[in-house]
Design a protein around this motif. Structure first.
Motif, PDB file in Angstrom:
ATOM      1  N   PHE A 245       0.841  -1.201   0.000  1.00  0.00           N
ATOM      2  CA  PHE A 245       0.000   0.000   0.000  1.00  0.00           C
ATOM      3  C   PHE A 245       0.875   1.250   0.000  1.00  0.00           C
ATOM      4  O   PHE A 245       0.583   2.234  -0.695  1.00  0.00           O
ATOM      5  N   SER A 246       1.957   1.207   0.769  1.00  0.00           N
ATOM      6  CA  SER A 246       2.887   2.329   0.824  1.00  0.00           C
ATOM      7  C   SER A 246       3.491   2.608  -0.549  1.00  0.00           C
ATOM      8  O   SER A 246       3.611   3.765  -0.972  1.00  0.00           O
ATOM      9  N   PRO A 391       5.200  10.200   7.871  1.00  0.00           N
ATOM     10  CA  PRO A 391       4.270   9.303   7.193  1.00  0.00           C
ATOM     11  C   PRO A 391       2.887   9.312   7.846  1.00  0.00           C
ATOM     12  O   PRO A 391       2.774   9.207   9.071  1.00  0.00           O
ATOM     13  N   VAL A 392       1.869   9.499   7.053  1.00  0.00           N
ATOM     14  CA  VAL A 392       0.493   9.263   7.485  1.00  0.00           C
ATOM     15  C   VAL A 392      -0.166   8.414   6.416  1.00  0.00           C
ATOM     16  O   VAL A 392       0.202   8.466   5.255  1.00  0.00           O
ATOM     17  N   GLU A 399       4.156   2.635  15.277  1.00  0.00           N
ATOM     18  CA  GLU A 399       5.387   2.158  14.647  1.00  0.00           C
ATOM     19  C   GLU A 399       6.242   3.347  14.192  1.00  0.00           C
ATOM     20  O   GLU A 399       7.462   3.366  14.409  1.00  0.00           O
ATOM     21  N   ILE A 400       5.623   4.341  13.582  1.00  0.00           N
ATOM     22  CA  ILE A 400       6.351   5.519  13.108  1.00  0.00           C
ATOM     23  C   ILE A 400       7.012   6.236  14.285  1.00  0.00           C
ATOM     24  O   ILE A 400       8.189   6.613  14.235  1.00  0.00           O
ATOM     25  N   ALA A 401       6.258   6.429  15.374  1.00  0.00           N
ATOM     26  CA  ALA A 401       6.794   7.125  16.538  1.00  0.00           C
ATOM     27  C   ALA A 401       7.958   6.359  17.156  1.00  0.00           C
ATOM     28  O   ALA A 401       8.956   6.969  17.602  1.00  0.00           O
ATOM     29  N   PRO A 461       0.761  18.054  -0.806  1.00  0.00           N
ATOM     30  CA  PRO A 461       0.682  17.040   0.249  1.00  0.00           C
ATOM     31  C   PRO A 461       1.767  17.252   1.297  1.00  0.00           C
ATOM     32  O   PRO A 461       2.941  17.422   0.964  1.00  0.00           O
ATOM     33  N   ALA A 462       1.355  17.258   2.561  1.00  0.00           N
ATOM     34  CA  ALA A 462       2.273  17.565   3.661  1.00  0.00           C
ATOM     35  C   ALA A 462       2.891  16.312   4.265  1.00  0.00           C
ATOM     36  O   ALA A 462       3.468  16.367   5.344  1.00  0.00           O
ATOM     37  N   THR A 463       2.784  15.212   3.575  1.00  0.00           N
ATOM     38  CA  THR A 463       3.178  13.924   4.138  1.00  0.00           C
ATOM     39  C   THR A 463       4.536  13.462   3.606  1.00  0.00           C
ATOM     40  O   THR A 463       5.062  13.985   2.627  1.00  0.00           O
TER      41      THR A 463
END
Length: 486
Positions: A245-246, A391-392, A399-401, A461-463
């Motif tokens: 998906f990523s 990442p959002v 997991e990201i944190a 996009p801010a991601t």
């Protein structure tokens, strides 16, 4: 000289990321830690949101700290109250309440003579050698500017400020907003109301999902077999799907993205029988341009006889209800604003002043930005968890944190060990990073032509615009030459 036990750490926010930071600091033997929380209890977005139907759209065993698996999840996609209870249990286990100042919001944070001087809403002062901003993204409700809203005689509230004193059964209810929240509320209330109108500015693509319960036998295995619990926490099939998906998000013309588009298109075609309603529910943008919504029952709810999908738009709110752009007045007892959040606020409205009297508002005049999403030039020893440009998407921010904390802890180490006094990203590093990020973001699926909370004020996009695997790799070890140590 090693002064690591003498440094003071202040964490802003007692949500998922703030809890993580506190646990990791204590685990490393750093006990001069204080968390400031503006609310009266922990939980962040899971505390604020308690609306009917609230469900986490990340699989439950993925939405847990890696070091604190939970055998008791009831479903593959857990209800919000269960997620909040999980975080409360973690806080209790690690005895964090003793270091949390509740109902105390930081209002001012200024870097003076090598330390952060802090003022709180209670008028108290504090200092910190390191500030960890764990404020999250979704905590300032977005209230739409609708003409006549204050004239409504019924009950009106934002979904993140749900009024549980209001009776819902057999009421006439309007839900304004079609994001994940609006979809979950409509699905939950469709069989309870006298009439329910869902006002949608734009429809959403819906990914079908079966939210199965974990059986008591399965939970017993998780309780008694740590290896089995760890396996489901790191399920290889789920990991592969998330990475796929990523990749799809970053490569809109990939086979993976076309597969997603086919799935959601077939879901709409096969689930909605009425041709007119089907077209009302058909988005005019590509799948995943907005955050993809996972729902098993929304299309069924949308076809309930007491549910009406309104596409004409809201013109105004009157004493008795909502007048659509076509002039139709519909009367309601309750209006719910499922209109999302001001996702660009982060630590604001608190005043944060770094070196050379630079304020955060000045640093972010163009857009919120941080090098690798964690560090801002001229704001030394201040680090963000789940900050701008991180990442959002439909995967676990826990997991990201955790990956960000691994990165941040390496940046703090030279200061903790007495080699340096302060560290922050170089402006040149941020400029280079942001140039590459913006170019890639425009090519991502988020930049393919829709309005979403992922976009900044300039429509970019801010991601994080690269893959999840690339983010994980970037968080392994900082590029120290991109930072000013002094």
């Amino acid at each position: 000289m090693n002064n690591k036990n003498q440094h003071r750490y202040v964490i802003i926010g007692a949500g998922m990321a703030g809890i993580l930071a506190a646990i990791k600091l204590r685990e490393a033997g750093k006990h001069n830690v204080r968390i400031y929380e503006k609310a009266d209890r922990i939980g962040g977005t899971w505390r604020d949101n308690s609306y009917p139907g609230l469900t986490c759209d990340v699989p439950s065993h993925s939405y847990t700290y890696s070091f604190e698996p939970n055998p008791e999840w009831s479903r593959h996609l857990p209800p919000g109250a269960e997620v909040q209870a999980y975080f409360e249990s973690v806080v209790a286990k690690y005895q964090l309440e003793e270091i949390i100042s509740f109902n105390e919001e930081i209002t001012d944070c200024k870097f003076i003579n090598g330390q952060w001087q802090i003022t709180t809403s209670c008028g108290n002062s504090d200092y910190a050698d390191f500030v960890i901003a764990a404020t999250g993204v979704l905590h300032h409700p977005r209230i739409p500017n609708i003409k006549g809203m204050s004239s409504f005689k019924g009950k009106l509230f934002h979904s993140a400020r749900w009024d549980h004193s209001v009776e819902l059964d057999n009421q006439r209810i309007a839900v304004i907003g079609t994001g994940s929240t609006g979809v979950q509320i409509v699905t939950a209330l469709s069989d309870r109301t006298a009439h329910l109108c869902h006002y949608q500015r734009t429809p959403q693509w819906i990914m079908p999902v079966v939210n199965a319960e974990f059986s008591e036998a399965e939970k017993a295995v998780f309780r008694n077999d740590p290896a089995a619990l760890k396996r489901i926490q790191n399920d290889p099939e789920l990991e592969a799907n998330i990475e796929r998906f990523s990749v799809a998000i970053t490569e809109p013309d990939s086979i993976a993205m076309h597969e997603i588009e086919n799935i959601v298109a077939q879901n709409l075609e096969q689930s909605v029988t009425d041709p007119d309603l089907r077209e009302r529910l058909r988005p005019q943008y590509r799948a995943a341009c907005k955050r993809l919504i996972y729902s098993e029952e929304f299309y069924h709810a949308a076809q309930s006889p007491n549910v009406e999908i309104i596409v004409e738009g809201v013109d105004s709110i009157e004493e008795s209800g909502i007048r659509s752009a076509d002039g139709t007045l519909r009367e309601f007892d309750i209006i719910v604003l499922a209109t999302g959040f001001e996702a660009d606020r982060f630590m604001r409205p608190m005043t944060i002043t770094g070196e050379n009297e630079t304020t955060l508002e000045q640093a972010w005049a163009k857009r919120p930005s941080a090098y690798m999403s964690v560090s801002i030039p001229q704001f030394p020893n201040l680090f963000m968890l789940n900050g701008p440009n991180g990442p959002v998407g439909n995967f676990s921010l826990i997991e990201i944190a955790e990956q960000q904390w691994n990165y941040i802890s390496q940046l703090m180490a030279p200061i903790e060990n007495g080699e340096y006094k302060k560290v922050s990203a170089k402006q040149s590093a941020l400029d280079e990073f942001d140039k590459a990020r913006v170019a890639a973001a425009k090519k991502s699926i988020f930049g393919s032509g829709c309005q979403s909370w992922y976009l900044d004020s300039q429509g970019i996009p801010a991601t994080w615009p690269w893959t999840r695997a690339q983010f994980k790799e970037a968080m392994q070890t900082p590029k120290f030459s991109s930072y000013d140590f002094s």
